[in-house]
Motif scaffolding. Structure first.
Motif, mmCIF file in Angstrom:
data_model
loop_
_atom_site.group_PDB
_atom_site.id
_atom_site.type_symbol
_atom_site.label_atom_id
_atom_site.label_comp_id
_atom_site.label_asym_id
_atom_site.label_seq_id
_atom_site.Cartn_x
_atom_site.Cartn_y
_atom_site.Cartn_z
ATOM 1 N N GLY A 132 59.256 35.925 -12.370
ATOM 2 C CA GLY A 132 60.553 35.881 -11.695
ATOM 3 C C GLY A 132 61.710 36.268 -12.605
ATOM 4 N N TYR A 133 62.897 36.292 -11.980
ATOM 5 C CA TYR A 133 64.128 36.587 -12.723
ATOM 6 C C TYR A 133 64.309 35.561 -13.840
ATOM 7 C CZ TYR A 133 69.082 37.565 -13.569
ATOM 8 O OH TYR A 133 70.280 37.878 -14.154
ATOM 9 N N LEU A 134 64.652 36.020 -15.026
ATOM 10 C CA LEU A 134 64.833 35.212 -16.233
ATOM 11 C C LEU A 134 63.532 34.610 -16.753
ATOM 12 C CD1 LEU A 134 68.335 33.508 -15.696
ATOM 13 C CD2 LEU A 134 67.772 35.571 -16.986
ATOM 14 N N ASP A 135 62.438 35.251 -16.413
ATOM 15 C CA ASP A 135 61.170 34.915 -17.064
ATOM 16 C C ASP A 135 60.957 35.844 -18.251
ATOM 17 O OD1 ASP A 135 60.479 32.867 -15.445
ATOM 18 O OD2 ASP A 135 58.965 33.977 -14.268
ATOM 19 N N GLY A 136 60.345 35.342 -19.288
ATOM 20 C CA GLY A 136 59.997 36.179 -20.444
ATOM 21 C C GLY A 136 58.518 36.001 -20.751
ATOM 22 N N HIS A 137 57.712 37.017 -20.472
ATOM 23 C CA HIS A 137 56.263 36.890 -20.635
ATOM 24 C C HIS A 137 55.751 37.821 -21.721
ATOM 25 C CE1 HIS A 137 55.580 35.195 -16.301
ATOM 26 N NE2 HIS A 137 56.319 34.407 -17.054
ATOM 27 N N GLN A 138 54.769 37.318 -22.485
ATOM 28 C CA GLN A 138 54.126 38.165 -23.482
ATOM 29 C C GLN A 138 52.941 38.852 -22.805
ATOM 30 O OE1 GLN A 138 54.011 36.454 -27.515
ATOM 31 N NE2 GLN A 138 54.969 34.644 -26.593
ATOM 32 N N ILE A 139 53.113 40.138 -22.603
ATOM 33 C CA ILE A 139 52.100 40.887 -21.860
ATOM 34 C C ILE A 139 51.765 42.162 -22.614
ATOM 35 C CG2 ILE A 139 52.839 39.993 -19.608
ATOM 36 C CD1 ILE A 139 54.336 42.629 -19.172
ATOM 37 N N CYS B 114 53.717 43.145 -25.888
ATOM 38 C CA CYS B 114 55.167 43.161 -25.693
ATOM 39 C C CYS B 114 55.664 41.789 -25.268
ATOM 40 C CB CYS B 114 55.562 44.128 -24.569
ATOM 41 S SG CYS B 114 55.048 45.815 -24.828
ATOM 42 N N LEU B 115 56.934 41.560 -25.501
ATOM 43 C CA LEU B 115 57.629 40.466 -24.833
ATOM 44 C C LEU B 115 58.510 41.117 -23.782
ATOM 45 C CD1 LEU B 115 58.487 37.476 -24.538
ATOM 46 C CD2 LEU B 115 60.282 37.946 -26.202
ATOM 47 N N ALA B 116 58.121 40.928 -22.511
ATOM 48 C CA ALA B 116 58.901 41.526 -21.423
ATOM 49 C C ALA B 116 59.804 40.458 -20.838
ATOM 50 C CB ALA B 116 57.972 42.101 -20.369
ATOM 51 N N MET B 117 61.097 40.779 -20.730
ATOM 52 C CA MET B 117 62.045 39.779 -20.248
ATOM 53 C C MET B 117 62.774 40.328 -19.035
ATOM 54 S SD MET B 117 63.504 38.078 -23.725
ATOM 55 C CE MET B 117 64.343 39.427 -24.509
ATOM 56 N N ARG B 118 62.750 39.536 -17.929
ATOM 57 C CA ARG B 118 63.433 39.995 -16.708
ATOM 58 C C ARG B 118 64.884 39.578 -16.773
ATOM 59 N NH1 ARG B 118 61.487 39.217 -10.613
ATOM 60 N NH2 ARG B 118 63.569 40.046 -10.235
ATOM 61 N N ILE B 119 65.710 40.484 -17.237
ATOM 62 C CA ILE B 119 67.140 40.216 -17.249
ATOM 63 C C ILE B 119 67.864 41.412 -16.675
ATOM 64 C CG2 ILE B 119 67.360 38.462 -19.044
ATOM 65 C CD1 ILE B 119 67.399 40.501 -21.104
ATOM 66 N N GLY B 120 69.103 41.238 -16.337
ATOM 67 C CA GLY B 120 69.741 42.294 -15.559
ATOM 68 C C GLY B 120 71.136 42.670 -15.989
ATOM 69 N N PHE B 121 71.262 43.186 -17.174
ATOM 70 C CA PHE B 121 72.574 43.593 -17.656
ATOM 71 C C PHE B 121 73.158 44.700 -16.779
ATOM 72 C CE2 PHE B 121 75.210 45.781 -21.079
ATOM 73 C CZ PHE B 121 76.177 44.798 -21.119
ATOM 74 N N VAL B 122 72.278 45.601 -16.291
ATOM 75 C CA VAL B 122 72.769 46.746 -15.524
ATOM 76 C C VAL B 122 72.681 46.516 -14.016
ATOM 77 C CG1 VAL B 122 72.320 48.431 -17.331
ATOM 78 C CG2 VAL B 122 70.516 47.890 -15.693
ATOM 79 N N GLY B 123 72.305 45.316 -13.601
ATOM 80 C CA GLY B 123 72.494 44.950 -12.204
ATOM 81 C C GLY B 123 71.364 45.272 -11.250
ATOM 82 N N TYR C 278 63.377 45.069 -16.628
ATOM 83 C CA TYR C 278 62.570 44.418 -17.661
ATOM 84 C C TYR C 278 63.030 44.917 -19.019
ATOM 85 C CZ TYR C 278 59.545 43.553 -13.636
ATOM 86 O OH TYR C 278 59.058 43.173 -12.406
ATOM 87 N N GLU C 279 63.415 43.997 -19.878
ATOM 88 C CA GLU C 279 63.755 44.373 -21.245
ATOM 89 C C GLU C 279 62.504 44.121 -22.076
ATOM 90 O OE1 GLU C 279 67.862 43.438 -22.751
ATOM 91 O OE2 GLU C 279 66.720 42.370 -24.278
ATOM 92 N N ILE C 280 61.932 45.199 -22.594
ATOM 93 C CA ILE C 280 60.622 45.109 -23.232
ATOM 94 C C ILE C 280 60.777 45.205 -24.740
ATOM 95 C CG2 ILE C 280 58.333 46.172 -23.386
ATOM 96 C CD1 ILE C 280 59.080 47.430 -20.565
ATOM 97 N N HIS C 281 60.428 44.154 -25.443
ATOM 98 C CA HIS C 281 60.499 44.140 -26.910
ATOM 99 C C HIS C 281 59.091 44.305 -27.463
ATOM 100 C CE1 HIS C 281 64.734 42.536 -27.344
ATOM 101 N NE2 HIS C 281 64.502 42.445 -26.056
ATOM 102 N N TYR C 282 58.950 45.178 -28.437
ATOM 103 C CA TYR C 282 57.605 45.464 -28.966
ATOM 104 C C TYR C 282 57.737 46.030 -30.368
ATOM 105 C CZ TYR C 282 58.762 50.278 -27.678
ATOM 106 O OH TYR C 282 59.368 51.495 -27.584
ATOM 107 N N PRO C 283 56.640 46.065 -31.137
ATOM 108 C CA PRO C 283 56.724 46.482 -32.537
ATOM 109 C C PRO C 283 57.271 47.905 -32.678
ATOM 110 C CG PRO C 283 54.614 45.451 -32.124
ATOM 111 C CD PRO C 283 55.288 45.596 -30.796
ATOM 112 N N ALA C 284 58.188 48.066 -33.637
ATOM 113 C CA ALA C 284 58.855 49.357 -33.807
ATOM 114 C C ALA C 284 57.867 50.468 -34.132
ATOM 115 C CB ALA C 284 59.911 49.253 -34.906
ATOM 116 N N ALA C 285 56.744 50.085 -34.736
ATOM 117 C CA ALA C 285 55.732 51.096 -35.077
ATOM 118 C C ALA C 285 55.221 51.809 -33.831
ATOM 119 C CB ALA C 285 54.572 50.448 -35.834
ATOM 120 N N CYS C 286 55.291 51.140 -32.659
ATOM 121 C CA CYS C 286 54.822 51.753 -31.406
ATOM 122 C C CYS C 286 55.981 52.361 -30.615
ATOM 123 C CB CYS C 286 54.117 50.712 -30.539
ATOM 124 S SG CYS C 286 52.721 49.937 -31.355
ATOM 125 N N GLY C 287 57.123 52.484 -31.281
ATOM 126 C CA GLY C 287 58.360 52.877 -30.615
ATOM 127 C C GLY C 287 58.230 54.063 -29.692
#
Lengths: 107, 956
Positions: free
Chosen positions: B755-762, B769-778, B782-791
């Motif tokens: 759901g909205y504002l959930d952050g799951h490691q998937i 990744c750590l995928a986070m459901r947030i909505g800066f752009v409305g 999903y804001e997906i954070h992951y190792p820069a080596a896989c950028g």
């Protein structure tokens, strides 16, 4: 301004390696009055002489530590990583000891 | 032309020629020549035109002590021709003369403008009318200026470096005192550096017939382990650090102890036309002859107050100059030296001095006379001479600037007839002339004393060397007396200007007027007349100007005092202080791929970021209608972990985070104890004792510093790890985002499972990744954070998977429009150091009921009680007219607020923005008057988001 500082972790380095955190200000313990809050937020002693202050090894280990420095001569008398459990207590430094013993201020 | 037969100490290598250009004409010198000595050898006598009167000027000191010999070397203005070595292919030009050195039309200001251009002329004349100043400036710049500066360089071609050197003892000055000090200190075992401005150590010895002794001392110093740096002037003294400029490197030398052996500077005499080419210090004449084998003149007259002039007479005679007469101001000197002068057939005129020089473009003759106590020639004593060299010596002053900068006080010493530095701060030992020990033997002993003491203070040696030197120094006889120089020596009816300062063209008359106008202290008259403020920093003008003030005010020289010594002591390019240009650019690991995709790159703080991909509207529309992706790796990212992590975050943020469940996200605002917003971001609990905290892109460093600072004070069991550079982050947003990611992951992306504002490691495309459901752009995102080596890999995978949905990568500019449609603020753009959460319409995030205290709680309680003064509101304007950010908000004709963000929203068909307004004018639906340029716009205030205010799309 140009002098050396002794980072308690890394050793002696040029001051340009460090970030300055300002003179040590004790955060009030309980809800302060308006005057006390403003004094804490906005007023500094601006000591001419030895003062206790925060430094941060910006270009090194990034550790915050405290120093005693003569603001007139930039002589650094002492540095240490604070080992304290609350902000009201301070580590024992040469100046603090001299003050406690009723001695003269180190200049 | 002017070259002498080989001289024993000459610096030139006659077997190697150096060719360069001067004002377009070819000049040939020898290797080892300075620019000036090569020119002089070819007959050049005028080297510049003076600053104000454009009088012809020549060599005075051959040491760079006046601005007379400053020239333009290619793109470099203000090069000292008397010390700068001539090099093949140099393009040298004269400065400050038009059309040429020999004929300068501005000389008219000397001939006709004299009486009308007193000190302060410019201050008084060119202030009215104010609006005409730009015109005045243009004309005056042409008339005055020294050299031409290249105004801009696309790339800075010239690189400067710095080097840090730590040593036990730093010896400044390589004369006999400095060398002796360095040898003494090094022999005791100290690590010694010696810096000297000349091309080789030795100081005065080199041109006073004692060059062999100089070279022997230098050998001894090197053998003792001294690091000798030549062509390396010390620039100043900064809390024990001495910057030394050499080549293109600034050496920052820090020593435990310093020996100041900076030597002395010979002083001129002040008499009418004392600035004519052909009038030199004895230093200048001797250096030309000894170092460059140049004949400083055919027929010479010498005027002196001490023994220097007598020694110079003998040396010049020996070099082949016809020395006609020596005027010694001391009436009764009679010793071996005077006998030698007379034996050489030189007319010795005791008790006399020079009272005028004659000539137009060069010295043709002079008049010697006895003078009264005011410096005026006694009637009947005047004798005229024809000569083309007048070598003068008005005594010497110690070059004590560095010691004075370090904190020593200057005190006039009537015996030495100059100011000597007294009470130097601990750790600085004067030696030689600055210790009042000018004579050769005394200077050497005072050097040994200073060096041995300095070493002893660094715990080398037992002090016996110092004691021996001190005793030997005591036993020396007192030096020969010198006659005190008068302030201004002249004929009964002087014709022609007498200069106190050649750099700034300050005459005795200027000083007289300045004092009459009330500028009667040395510091005031200095500023008013600009005496000593030129490029040579008073080296040969400070003592004459002090004497002039003293004579006019009736004060003693001691009472008149000395002006403050400031760095830099030697001329140095500004680039030396600046060092290398250092603007590091941060780029995310995906940056290169975005360039390939056609991104326009701009600076965003330290980061280089994709501003757009050439289609701002289309990129924004893709997010609303399909799906878009943006690289948000620039966000600050920190892992805050440890048993106290939750409690710590509660103290830092205005809301509560310790009760956040694992896998959930909360937005938070950071503030200080004054209640002001300093940063914002999201906090995701990734484990019981671990949070991933994001900050603004520009705030990453400051937040880490802020967190670790408080941790140092509180000693909580929390560890902060900055992972900003270690993680990449991509925001995938738009109604098709879920479908897209579903192709790349097996994880449950349903609204119920994620759901909205959930952050799951998937895992996405095989990347953890750590995928986070947030909505800066409305939109669903999903804001997906992951190792820069896989950028790049994951970016490519998402882009490819999104093709069927019409995915578009979007840049910073579309993101700004999208966030504005949601009225999401950007800290630092929409807020400033005065903004608190209440006034920023984020009172909902301040939890004053938190039991523990938190950063800013006390100030926010008061802000809450007091109510809002100003408030941040949204506004909309029909049409596409967008006010400039920063435009004024007008209430009753007065500016009362400002626009912080404004964009045209294609989606809404309106211009929208955020603005600060007085709280009573900030009600929903109220009109808002905005003024920008000549335009007046009326907008309508909107509370809450412009788009999807109920967050249905975000939560879908």
């Amino acid at each position: 301004m140009s002098f050396l500082l002794n980072c308690p972790i890394c050793g002696t380095r040029e001051v340009t390696d460090f970030g300055f955190g300002g003179e040590i200000v004790v955060r009030p313990q309980d809800r302060p009055g308006e005057r006390e809050l403003n004094a804490y937020n906005y007023f500094r002693a601006n000591t001419d002489g030895v003062q206790r202050e925060w430094w941060w090894h910006r270009a090194g280990c990034r550790t915050w530590f405290q120093a005693e420095r003569n603001t007139s001569t930039n002589e650094v008398l002492w540095t240490a990583v604070p080992e304290i459990t609350d902000a009201t207590q301070a580590p024992v430094s040469p100046v603090a000891q001299a003050r406690a013993a009723g001695g003269e201020e180190l200049r | 032309m002017s070259r002498l037969d080989p001289q024993p100490a000459e610096r030139i290598d006659r077997s190697k020629k150096v060719e360069f250009k001067f004002d377009g004409k070819s000049v040939t010198g020898f290797e080892g020549d300075t620019i000036a000595s090569a020119l002089y050898a070819q007959g050049q006598r005028i080297f510049s035109r003076s600053f104000k009167y454009h009088r012809p000027r020549g060599i005075v000191s051959a040491s760079g002590w006046t601005a007379n010999t400053l020239v333009q070397d290619g793109e470099w203005p203000g090069v000292r021709a008397t010390t700068e070595r001539a090099k093949h292919g140099m393009e040298i030009k004269h400065q400050n003369a038009w059309p040429s050195l020999n004929f300068d039309v501005m000389r008219a200001s000397d001939i006709f403008g004299g009486p009308f251009m007193p000190a302060g002329f410019y201050y008084k004349t060119f202030i009215w009318p104010r609006s005409a100043w730009p015109l005045y400036e243009k004309v005056l710049r042409h008339a005055a200026g020294l050299g031409v500066m290249k105004k801009s360089q696309a790339h800075r071609e010239w690189r400067t470096d710095y080097r840090r050197r730590h040593c036990d003892v730093l010896v400044i000055g390589g004369g006999v005192a400095g060398l002796s000090a360095a040898i003494a200190a090094a022999r005791e075992g100290a690590d010694v550096v010696l810096v000297d401005e000349d091309v080789e150590p030795g100081g005065q010895l080199l041109w006073q017939g004692k060059h062999e002794q100089a070279r022997k001392l230098a050998e001894e110093a090197r053998a003792a382990g001294v690091e000798i740096m030549s062509s390396a002037p010390a620039l100043g003294y900064f809390d024990g650090m001495v910057p030394v400029w050499q080549g293109s490197t600034l050496h920052q030398i820090r020593a435990q102890r310093h020996v100041a052996a900076t030597g002395s500077i010979e002083q001129p005499l002040v008499f009418p036309n004392n600035d004519l080419p052909g009038v030199m210090l004895t230093t200048g004449a001797l250096k030309l002859a000894a170092l460059y084998a140049l004949k400083p003149g055919e027929n010479a007259v010498i005027a002196t107050t001490g023994e220097r002039g007598l020694e110079a007479a003998l040396a010049l005679q020996a070099a082949g100059v016809n020395v006609i007469a020596v005027a010694d101001l001391l009436p009764n000197r009679s010793n071996e030296l005077t006998a030698a002068v007379e034996a050489a057939g030189i007319q010795l005129m005791r008790g006399m001095t020079v009272v005028e020089a004659r000539g137009n473009k060069h010295l043709k003759g002079c008049t010697l006379a006895q003078i009264d106590e005011n410096g005026v020639a006694k009637p009947g004593t005047e004798e005229r001479f024809d000569c083309d060299l007048l070598a003068v010596s008005g005594g010497t002053v110690p070059a004590s600037s560095l010691m004075l900068q370090a904190g020593a006080k200057a005190k006039f010493n009537s015996e030495a007839n100059c100011f000597l530095p007294e009470n130097p701060p601990p750790g600085i030992h004067p030696a030689g002339a600055v210790a009042g020990k000018e004579e050769l033997e005394a200077a050497a002993l005072s050097g040994t004393l200073a060096g041995a003491r300095a070493a002893q203070e660094c715990e080398f040696g037992d002090g016996s060397a110092a004691t021996a030197a001190a005793n030997a120094l005591e036993a020396l006889p007192t030096p020969a007396p010198a006659a005190p120089s008068p302030a201004y020596q002249r004929t009964a009816k002087p014709t022609g200007k007498a200069f106190l300062d050649l750099d700034e063209d300050v005459t005795t008359k200027d000083m007289k007027y300045a004092i009459e106008e009330g500028y009667d202290s040395i510091e005031l008259s200095k500023r008013y007349t600009t005496v000593t403020m030129g490029p040579s920093q008073g080296r040969v003008s400070q003592l004459p100007s002090i004497r002039a003030v003293a004579a006019q005010t009736g004060l003693s020289i001691d009472e008149t005092g000395i002006t403050t010594a400031r760095p830099p002591w030697s001329t140095v390019p500004l680039g030396a202080w600046a060092g290398r240009p250092f603007t590091p650019a941060k780029r995310s690991a995906i940056h290169a791929r975005q360039r390939e995709l056609g991104s326009h790159v701009k600076w965003a703080g330290d980061w280089r970021r994709a501003y757009d991909y050439g289609d701002v509207k289309g990129e924004a529309a893709a997010v609303h209608q399909a799906v878009g992706m943006i690289d948000v790796s620039t966000l600050g990212k920190m892992i805050v972990s440890g048993p106290d992590a939750g409690q710590f975050l509660d103290r830092m943020y205005t809301n509560r985070l310790s009760d956040l469940k694992v896998g959930r996200i909360r937005y938070g605002v950071l503030g200080n104890d004054a209640g002001r917003i300093t940063d914002d971001g999201t906090v995701c609990r990734v484990a019981d004792d671990s949070f991933l905290v994001t900050t603004t892109s520009s705030g990453a460093d400051a937040v880490e510093r802020w967190f670790t600072w408080w941790l140092a004070a509180w000693e909580m069991e929390v560890h902060v790890t900055d992972v900003t550079q270690g993680l990449c982050a991509i925001n995938v947003a738009g109604p098709k985002a879920r479908d897209l990611l579903g192709k790349l992951t097996d994880a449950d992306l349903s609204n119920e499972g994620f759901g909205y504002l959930d952050g799951h490691q998937i895992q996405i495309a095989g990347v953890q990744c750590l995928a986070m459901r947030i909505g800066f752009v409305g939109e669903l995102g999903y804001e997906i954070h992951y190792p820069a080596a896989c950028g790049q890999y994951l970016w490519d995978q998402i882009l490819e998977a999104g093709t069927e949905y019409g995915i578009k990568p979007f840049g910073l500019e579309p993101q700004r429009i999208l966030r504005l449609e949601k009225a999401h603020i950007i800290v630092g753009q929409d807020t400033d150091s005065e903004s608190n959460a209440y006034e920023s319409q984020m009172g909902w995030i301040v939890k004053l009921d938190k039991e523990e205290d938190f950063m800013g709680k006390w100030a926010l309680e008061r802000a809450n009680e007091r109510g809002m003064v100003n408030t941040l509101v949204g506004f909309k304007i029909d049409g596409d007219d967008v006010p400039i950010e920063g435009s004024a908000v007008v209430v009753d004709g007065q500016p009362a607020g400002r626009v912080t963000s404004a964009r045209y929203s294609e989606l809404l068909g309106q211009s929208i923005g955020l603005a600060w307004v007085p709280a009573e004018h900030g009600k929903d639906g109220s009109p808002l008057h905005i003024k920008y340029g000549s335009k007046n716009q009326t907008a309508t205030i909107v509370h809450g988001a412009f788009y999807d205010p109920d967050q249905e799309r975000l939560r879908s």
